[in-house]
Design an enzyme around this catalytic site. Structure first.
Site, mmCIF file in Angstrom:
data_model
loop_
_atom_site.group_PDB
_atom_site.id
_atom_site.type_symbol
_atom_site.label_atom_id
_atom_site.label_comp_id
_atom_site.label_asym_id
_atom_site.label_seq_id
_atom_site.Cartn_x
_atom_site.Cartn_y
_atom_site.Cartn_z
ATOM 1 N N HIS A 62 33.152 19.866 46.753
ATOM 2 C CA HIS A 62 34.279 19.719 47.674
ATOM 3 C C HIS A 62 34.052 20.310 49.049
ATOM 4 C CE1 HIS A 62 37.583 17.998 45.283
ATOM 5 N NE2 HIS A 62 36.912 18.494 44.269
ATOM 6 N N LYS B 249 47.728 9.824 53.048
ATOM 7 C CA LYS B 249 49.182 9.750 52.827
ATOM 8 C C LYS B 249 49.876 9.239 54.093
ATOM 9 C CE LYS B 249 48.584 14.012 50.153
ATOM 10 N NZ LYS B 249 48.662 15.484 50.310
ATOM 11 N N LYS C 167 48.641 21.024 56.948
ATOM 12 C CA LYS C 167 47.503 21.278 56.079
ATOM 13 C C LYS C 167 47.264 22.774 56.104
ATOM 14 C CE LYS C 167 45.138 18.364 58.687
ATOM 15 N NZ LYS C 167 44.343 17.507 57.861
ATOM 16 N N LYS D 100 39.820 23.249 60.692
ATOM 17 C CA LYS D 100 40.796 22.152 60.792
ATOM 18 C C LYS D 100 41.385 22.055 62.206
ATOM 19 C CE LYS D 100 42.107 22.193 55.861
ATOM 20 N NZ LYS D 100 42.171 20.813 55.329
ATOM 21 N N THR E 45 42.928 14.383 52.387
ATOM 22 C CA THR E 45 43.742 13.413 51.665
ATOM 23 C C THR E 45 45.094 13.219 52.354
ATOM 24 O OG1 THR E 45 44.380 15.208 50.166
ATOM 25 C CG2 THR E 45 42.737 13.631 49.357
HETATM 26 C C1 LIG Z 1 47.794 16.405 50.588
HETATM 27 C C2 LIG Z 1 48.042 17.857 50.627
HETATM 28 C C3 LIG Z 1 47.060 18.729 51.082
HETATM 29 C C4 LIG Z 1 45.731 18.270 51.605
HETATM 30 O O1 LIG Z 1 45.850 18.087 52.987
HETATM 31 P P1 LIG Z 1 44.589 17.874 53.957
HETATM 32 O O2 LIG Z 1 45.208 17.583 55.267
HETATM 33 O O3 LIG Z 1 43.826 16.723 53.417
HETATM 34 O O4 LIG Z 1 43.831 19.145 53.936
HETATM 35 C C5 LIG Z 1 47.347 20.076 51.091
HETATM 36 N N1 LIG Z 1 48.548 20.545 50.692
HETATM 37 C C6 LIG Z 1 49.526 19.725 50.266
HETATM 38 C C7 LIG Z 1 50.828 20.296 49.857
HETATM 39 C C8 LIG Z 1 49.300 18.353 50.221
HETATM 40 O O5 LIG Z 1 50.277 17.542 49.785
#
Ligand SMILES: *Cc1c(COP(=O)(O)O)cnc(C)c1O
Length: 837
Positions: A381, A684, A572, A578, A680
């Protein structure tokens, strides 16, 4: 929704058919459809809570409803297990230290297909289903993306009827609750199990015993491991149903809780130390008390190794017991069992499975090794060196000396082979060794995972390539066939159907509801991007989602946001790579422009931030503080009023993501290229009709490919450019040559945001300048600002914006976790569906 109440005759007929069908599938009806006092919901109120239905509290109503839904699931859950026992298919076991599942009730309602009926039944009783949601705490058993991926994967496996069990730990305290005080993050314990969770079923009869070479004791309040005090701990399974969409397959998420065995205190008791014995028993149960809240670092984790060992021992014991109970011979292990390791956290499985086969089954080394390697698979990961797990050999000796022996023997044989293949290349042997030499010898868990499994995958094409070419280069050279890519995905059930009912209804109207389980079908809306009427409906759905979010925000927090403004969202974990700081710098550029030129023609913008910082990560916490102070200063400045607003939303979790993502216009995916393994949340947002401003990193690259780069706002250095400029990059060059960059930094330096604490943001300036700007914020700022100008230009043409947003939704099909799971099933584990009739 009132739609259920206004039914046409055909609707009513279809509904009756569905009701009958579901009644047969579940062996009973949701809330029994009747108002009958013996019906399941009322029974739970009266018999579990001993309360008259009319007097029940919201929490009691929630629990009774959840239990009545569990009643619906029960038959299918049993049947899924029986089918697997009978058919003896290849079974997938997903081992993960984290499952960030969020709320269960609304998701199960949806997957069972009974939501409209239950809503109607509850409305008849004067209960609004949506209000009950808030009675359920988020199950926050994870830090972020890795844990959420595990949750999406078990959803997809159940929907695809793949026989699968998720194994994790039942932390009594999940990821901390985040509060903001004086602009700063404050961590509060997340006591999510304070009230009984109606979705879990404890199964003490299936408990397993785990041997530790040490005792868990308490030293000044902190649990510590004490050497040479062999201890037996009990792992008690707590099962949660994982309902596939349509309610046919109900798989299991099995979370282990630590308990002391009865033998535990007996010895002490006979020695006369009753209080000490009970105390130790309590301390032992601390093992699964709390989730370690660090994301991407390996520091400060006293009990973490023991937690990982506990997960692996409990889960493998359970897996092997089930395998043998189905009458299989040891030789069939790889044909009947696929164990997927979610990162290296459960990589001890390599050594533990060897131990079971050698010491338990009495097989020879070669056969045990062959079976082990063909049973396990590993998902990497991260490329961040500080996140690659290593464990001091000392920890192994303390907790599980036999596993250390086995690791040494694996390594001895492995290095013999390496030397035989490349004689004289001692450097290679040292580089690939499972042991890192040095003042403190350590086990490299990623090497253990690669050497001890048949498959190593990265989570996006770029990440998998960089894995092969950089961090695991030598191992990839030795085992080229083992390396592959499985680009992450997210479940469209939770992230579109549940989170965004308005858009979901529009999509269903356009292409039917097949997209819920075959997201690629959304491709059929691509032509509608050119249909003005559809664009208008699409824009109306986005507007409604923004209003819905703004309404919730006002009622929950008192904050007021303008739904007509551009919703610009970065949510995030807060982490330097990031680059929330890059976003802040852009905000400061906009703010400077507004102050400079009050007549500036720019659409009003609301910039949302949310995310937790690792409690031990100072810089991340300073970034949160900076965002909050910038928000306060801008709020107080008439020059920005109604034009620019910044908001930090506390307590980012799955539920908040479900609320905010549907409302987003712009998705911020701006990590330094080469550092975000996949991401991820980017997916979304795409499904929910946001446009993305992003770097060429992780899966964002593949998303832009799928929808066409002209429908994305890509900017910044590529991963290659980042790597190649490492040697000579200087942030100071940008300070000298980019006036807006200099002004933005000056604004921080001027103390404008200090709010009475001079120098609080010095660490930010330090990271960006004196320390060399490791994540190259300043290198990308100009091109980021340019991309944001294109965003603004397009936002001024609502039709053109809607067109691109529709094309993004249309091409988001690839990013369903159903696709990822189908790829794993086909290429990695070879498991197929085992439908439950
Ligand atoms: C989807 C999700 C993440 C992952 O977010 P990234 O922007 O891909 O790091 C982290 N926390 C929650 C609560 C999420 O739903």
């Amino acid at each position: 929704m009132s739609s259920v109440l206004k039914k046409t005759a055909t609707d009513a007929r279809a509904e009756r058919t569905l009701r009958t069908e579901l009644f047969e599938r579940y062996g009973c009806g949701p809330v029994q459809f009747s108002g009958n006092p013996n019906a399941s919901y009322e029974r739970h109120l009266v018999l579990d809570h001993v309360v008259k239905p009319g007097n029940a509290s919201a929490r009691e109503v929630f629990e009774a409803l959840a239990r009545s839904l569990r009643d619906l699931i029960a038959q299918r859950w049993l049947k899924t297990g029986e089918t697997c026992d009978r058919e003896n298919p290849k079974q997938v076991y997903y081992l993960s230290m984290e499952f960030l599942i969020g709320r269960s009730t609304s998701n199960n309602l949806l997957n069972l297909l009974v939501e409209p009926f239950v809503r109607e039944e509850m409305a008849r009783r004067g209960v609004d289903l949506d209000r009950l949601d808030d009675e359920e705490p988020d199950a926050g058993l994870g830090n972020g993306g890795l844990g959420r991926l595990a949750a999406c994967f078990i959803d997809s496996m159940a929907t695809l009827a793949i026989p699968a069990i998720g194994y994790g730990l039942r932390y009594e305290y999940g990821i901390f609750r985040q509060e903001i005080q004086g602009g700063r993050q404050v961590e509060r314990p997340d006591n999510w199990l304070r009230r009984p969770d109606p979705w879990e079923v404890d199964r003490p009869a299936e408990a397993v015993d785990v041997r530790l070479q040490c005792a868990v004791q308490s030293r000044r309040g902190t649990p510590v491991l004490v050497a040479d005090r062999p201890t037996l701990l009990r792992g008690v399974p707590y099962d949660r149903p994982v309902v596939g969409h349509g309610g046919r397959t109900v798989n299991t998420l099995r979370l282990w809780g630590a308990a002391a065995t009865d033998a535990f205190d007996f010895a002490e008791f006979s020695a006369g130390d009753f209080f000490g014995a009970v105390h130790e028993k309590v301390v032992a149960e601390n093992l699964t008390r709390v989730l370690y809240p660090d994301d991407s670092t390996t520091a400060g984790r006293g009990l973490r190794f023991a937690q990982e060992y506990f997960l692996v021992c409990c889960s493998l014991a359970d897996i092997v017991r089930r395998f043998r109970a189905r009458g299989n011979d040891w030789g069939a292990l790889p044909d009947k069992v696929a164990v997927q390791l979610n990162d290296t956290h459960p990589a001890l499985a390599v050594a533990e499975l060897m131990r079971i086969l050698l010491d338990g089954a009495g097989l020879g080394w070669d056969e045990s090794w062959d079976l082990t390697v063909r049973t396990l698979a590993y998902t990497n990961h991260t490329l961040l060196p500080e996140a690659l797990e290593t464990w001091p050999v000392r920890r192994f000796e303390l907790v599980a000396p036999r596993l250390l022996e086995i690791v040494y023997e694996i390594n001895r044989r492995f290095l013999d082979e390496v030397r035989a293949k490349s004689p004289g290349d001692d450097g290679l042997a040292a580089r690939v060794s499972l042991i890192e030499e040095g003042p403190e010898k350590k086990v490299r868990m990623a090497h253990l995972a690669v050497v001890g499994s048949y498959s190593t995958n990265g989570v996006a094409a770029l990440h998998s390539r960089l894995l092969r070419e950089t961090v695991l280069k030598d191992l990839a050279g030795l085992f080229p066939g083992r390396f592959n890519n499985k680009t992450n995905g997210v479940t469209p059930r939770r992230w579109l159907l549940l989170a965004n009912p308005g858009l979901a209804a529009l999509l269903t109207k356009a292409v039917g509801d097949g997209w819920v389980t075959e997201l690629e079908r959304l491709g059929a809306i691509a032509p509608l991007a050119d249909d003005p009427a559809f664009r208008e409906r699409f824009r109306a759905a986005k507007r409604a989602a923004k209003v819905r979010f703004a309404d919730w925000l006002r009622s929950a927090t008192g904050e007021v946001v303008e739904p007509a403004s551009l919703f610009d969202v970065q949510i995030k974990r807060i982490h330097e790579y990031k680059r929330q700081l890059l976003n802040v710098l852009h905000v400061l550029v906009l703010y400077n422009r507004l102050r400079e030129n009050p007549a500036l023609d720019a659409p009003p913008r609301t910039v949302f931030f949310a995310g937790k910082a690792a409690p031990a990560c100072h810089l991340a916490k300073v970034i949160i503080h900076l965002v909050n102070n910038v928000a306060a200063v801008i709020d107080a400045d008439p020059a920005a009023r109604g034009r620019l607003k910044v908001l930090f939303l506390p307590e980012y979790n799955v539920t908040l993501a479900q609320r905010l993502i549907p409302a987003a216009d712009l998705s911020e995916q701006i990590s330094t290229a080469g550092y975000e393994a996949s991401g991820t949340s980017n997916m979304k947002f795409m499904m929910n009709g946001a446009l993305t401003v992003g770097t060429r990193d992780g899966a964002t690259i593949e998303m832009a490919e799928a929808s066409g780069e002209q429908n994305f706002f890509l900017f910044g250095l590529t991963a290659e450019q980042v790597a190649n400029s490492r040697g000579w990059y200087s942030p100071f060059w940008h300070v000298e040559h980019d006036p807006e960059t200099r002004l933005a930094l000056d604004l921080i330096r001027s103390g404008t945001f200090d709010l009475g604490e001079p120098g609080v943001f010095a660490p930010v300036l330090d990271a960006l300048l004196a320390q060399g700007d490791r994540y190259m914020h300043l290198a990308d700022l100009t091109s980021y600002v340019n991309a944001q100008e294109q965003v603004v230009a397009l936002y001024g043409q609502p039709d053109a914006w809607a067109r691109k947003a529709i094309l993004n939704v249309a091409h988001s099909g690839r990013f369903s976790s159903d696709r990822t799971i189908a790829e794993y099933a086909a290429d990695v584990c070879g498991a197929g569906p085992c439908p439950v009739d």
